[in-house]
Design an enzyme around this catalytic site. Structure first.
Site, PDB file in Angstrom:
ATOM      1  N   HIS A 198      -4.859  17.437  -3.905  1.00  0.00           N
ATOM      2  CA  HIS A 198      -3.534  17.907  -3.474  1.00  0.00           C
ATOM      3  C   HIS A 198      -3.630  18.784  -2.249  1.00  0.00           C
ATOM      4  O   HIS A 198      -2.819  18.687  -1.338  1.00  0.00           O
ATOM      5  CB  HIS A 198      -2.895  18.700  -4.609  1.00  0.00           C
ATOM      6  N   GLU A 443       0.901  -6.916   2.537  1.00  0.00           N
ATOM      7  CA  GLU A 443      -0.182  -5.985   2.208  1.00  0.00           C
ATOM      8  C   GLU A 443      -1.118  -6.530   1.134  1.00  0.00           C
ATOM      9  O   GLU A 443      -2.076  -5.880   0.750  1.00  0.00           O
ATOM     10  CB  GLU A 443       0.383  -4.622   1.804  1.00  0.00           C
ATOM     11  N   ASP A 467      -3.011  -1.023   2.317  1.00  0.00           N
ATOM     12  CA  ASP A 467      -3.293  -1.838   1.141  1.00  0.00           C
ATOM     13  C   ASP A 467      -3.962  -3.149   1.510  1.00  0.00           C
ATOM     14  O   ASP A 467      -4.793  -3.653   0.741  1.00  0.00           O
ATOM     15  CB  ASP A 467      -2.010  -2.100   0.346  1.00  0.00           C
ATOM     16  N   CYS A 514       2.919  -0.964   9.686  1.00  0.00           N
ATOM     17  CA  CYS A 514       3.342   0.381   9.269  1.00  0.00           C
ATOM     18  C   CYS A 514       2.236   1.117   8.513  1.00  0.00           C
ATOM     19  O   CYS A 514       2.434   2.220   8.040  1.00  0.00           O
ATOM     20  CB  CYS A 514       4.615   0.319   8.438  1.00  0.00           C
TER      21      CYS A 514
END
Ligand code: PEP
Ligand code: MG
Length: 596
Positions: A198, A443, A467, A514
């Site tokens: 995180h 993807e 991906d 993207c």
């Protein structure tokens, strides 16, 4: 002391130079002693009070979150709140005090060690990293017990760059990072953490140079040591020689100058030297990120990752955001973009973006019920999202982007549900754009290899390289153990990319990229040479990519990239891509020599 270099994992780019400020781990300072029986209840109360204080602290941090704070932060703070109300922390340490008569600190550390050890056995790297969250919460409580606040001195002013502080810690919680943000906090390094921790995620979104996974940096570095963080290389130089320091200061100044200069390109149209216009779009996570997209001069939003609206929700609320909540968010984004198109991707949960950690049961979530697969299995939830997006399309141009499609029947089912959502809105007299463009994320390798069935059914395509690389090379994109195998220049990836761009062009259907590749300036010319005309990236990368475009000539790049595509050896591909940079560098030197 002699200079030395520490190696870790780079989580965000840039150079930071400053004095080390060590954040002591409270757990190391803990005293262990047995208490008398008559002290038990007082000791229990002491621990309860410390926990209540931390709960209050978290509450205040959450309430005071600046509006522009990254969305993940609120979710992290909520997660810490949840951990703090779990019986494993609220009950068990109190029982340890009662039954074993340990002092409060010792009882707490004992329990945290116990829970942490259980996490070590977990295979899923994302879940394993949540051990850090438990330890960070424990640290907070310990600090209150020990009476030592998370103290960070205010820097001594100066020019705010060289006098600043580099935080060195065993680990830092995202909530603590937020508190440090207003100080002259130039960067941070931690012993623990992977690219998916995180703290790393927050550092990236705050744009602070940082390196994690530095092993025992917090032991080797001393208070006030002079440090250089080279965020690009993931290294830290401790007590650099005057020569090295001077070189890094120069590099840092150059980077800062370059950043400033780039700002001037905001309104310059993105056109190559041969006159080809290129569309530069922004990736956003939350509606308000549209402000940064506009500031960077984006021509629109190429990817709005709507799943962030679904994650880290307050447990008292409904599991999914309601139609009204979603409608307000989509409308906000489209309004902020002032007439520029906003591509909203429907919910892409699962894999490394679980909506609820506890719900993730699949052994192989990246291959499981993710994204459109999940949406098709929850049609009511999906229809709600589709209606909300469609309703927002009455307020500005919106495109619908569907993630993780691989099968023709998935496309057909999705189109069927979109029609159903439209019919529901018509029935209730609500306005929407009936001609809304619908596109697919490409993807999954199968989608790239079976493109005609996508072209036939849809209006546009957007290549999700993050991906596409993960699935083509069979590399978990969040697992640091295989991170070195994650290679955007693998011949198989280049083949698929070129294939999709070429087939899309031939069919006259817009294709964008993207994934992270779109924002990597080292790959801009490669993608241009393949014929890509739409790039979507984090707003912070947009102007640097634009600069590359302004210095690129497609008449030169196209044959060069064709040549690269004929290479079969990775070394010749890498050399070819490096050469693309050189050619254009020479070219831009010529251009500036010619035009002054
Ligand atoms: C991608 O896969 O490249 C992409 C843009 O989507 P995400 O990173 O959200 O999976
Ligand atoms: Mg993706």
């Amino acid at each position: 002391m002699a200079s030395f270099t520490l190696h870790g994992i780079s989580v965000s780019r840039g150079i930071a130079i400053g004095r080390a400020h060590l954040l002591a781990a409270a757990a190391l300072e803990v005293k262990h002693y047995l208490i008398a029986e008559e002290q038990i209840e007082a000791e229990v109360l002491r621990l309860k009070n410390a926990m209540a204080k931390v709960r209050e602290e978290l509450h205040t941090i959450r309430a005071d979150l600046p509006r522009e704070a990254p969305a993940e932060l609120a979710a992290f703070i909520d997660l810490h709140g949840l951990i703090l109300s779990d019986p494993m922390l609220t009950e068990v340490p109190l029982n340890i005090i009662r039954h074993r008569q340990y002092n409060a600190e010792w009882a707490l550390v004992t329990q945290i060690d116990e829970v942490s050890a259980q996490f070590d056995g977990i295979e899923d790297p994302y879940l394993r990293e949540r051990k850090a969250d438990i330890q960070q919460v424990g640290e907070r409580v310990l600090k209150v017990l020990l009476g030592s606040a998370t103290d960070l001195p205010v820097a001594d002013g100066g020019d705010g760059t060289f006098a600043s502080i580099i935080v060195v810690a065993h680990d830092i919680s995202p909530a603590d990072m937020l508190q440090f943000r207003d100080r002259a906090f130039a960067g941070f390094i931690t012993d623990l953490g992977g690219q998916n921790s995180h703290t790393a995620i927050v550092a990236r979104s705050l744009d602070i140079p940082a390196a994690v996974g530095m092993h025992n940096a917090s032991v080797l570095v001393r208070q006030d040591d002079l440090l250089i963080i080279d965020g690009d290389a993931g290294i830290v130089i401790v007590d650099p020689s005057p020569l090295v320091l001077a070189q890094y200061r120069q590099r840092q100044e150059r980077m800062q100058r370059d950043r400033k200069k780039l700002g001037r390109l905001k309104k310059t149209p993105a056109v190559t030297l041969d006159g080809t216009p290129i569309t530069l779009l922004a990736n956003i996570e939350l509606p308000n990120d549209a402000v940064a997209a506009m500031e960077a001069g984006a021509a629109g939003v190429g990817l709005f990752r709507s799943e962030f609206l679904f994650m880290g929700r307050d447990e008292r609320l409904e599991k999914f955001p309601t139609e009204e909540e979603q409608f307000a968010s989509y409308k906000q984004a489209v309004t902020l973009m002032k007439g520029r198109p906003v591509t909203i991707r429907t919910l892409d949960v699962g894999a490394d973006k679980p909506m609820d950690l506890a719900e993730q049961t699949s052994l192989n979530p990246a291959l499981g019920l993710r994204a459109i697969r999940y949406c098709l299995s929850e049609p009511q939830m999906f229809l709600t999202q589709l209606r909300a997006i469609l309703r927002a399309s009455a307020f500005g141009p919106i495109k619908l982007l569907i993630p993780m499609l691989a099968h023709a029947f998935e496309i057909d089912q999705t189109l069927g549900l979109i029609d159903q959502a439209k019919a529901q809105l018509r029935k209730s007299g609500q306005k929407f754009d009936a001609e809304i463009a619908i596109g697919a994320m490409i993807e999954i390798p199968a989608a790239a290899l079976a493109l005609p069935m996508f072209i036939k059914r849809l209006d546009f395509l957007s290549i999700g390289t993050n991906d596409l690389i993960q699935y083509t090379l069979a590399i978990d994109r969040v697992d640091h153990e295989v991170a070195h195998l994650y290679d955007p220049l693998h011949p198989a990836i280049l083949f698929l990319l070129a294939q999709v761009i070429t087939l899309g062009r031939k069919a006259g259907i817009p294709v964008s990229v993207c994934g992270e590749m779109a924002g990597d300036v080292r790959l801009t010319r490669l993608l241009l040479g393949m014929g890509l005309e739409e790039f979507s990236m984090h707003p912070a990368q947009l102007l640097a990519v634009k600069q590359e475009i302004l210095n690129s000539d497609l008449t030169m790049l196209t044959p060069q990239v064709k040549k690269i595509m004929r290479c079969t050896e990775p070394t010749s591909i890498a050399a070819g891509v490096a050469q693309l940079q050189e050619t254009v560098a020479t070219l831009s030197t010529q251009v500036s020599a010619k035009f002054g």
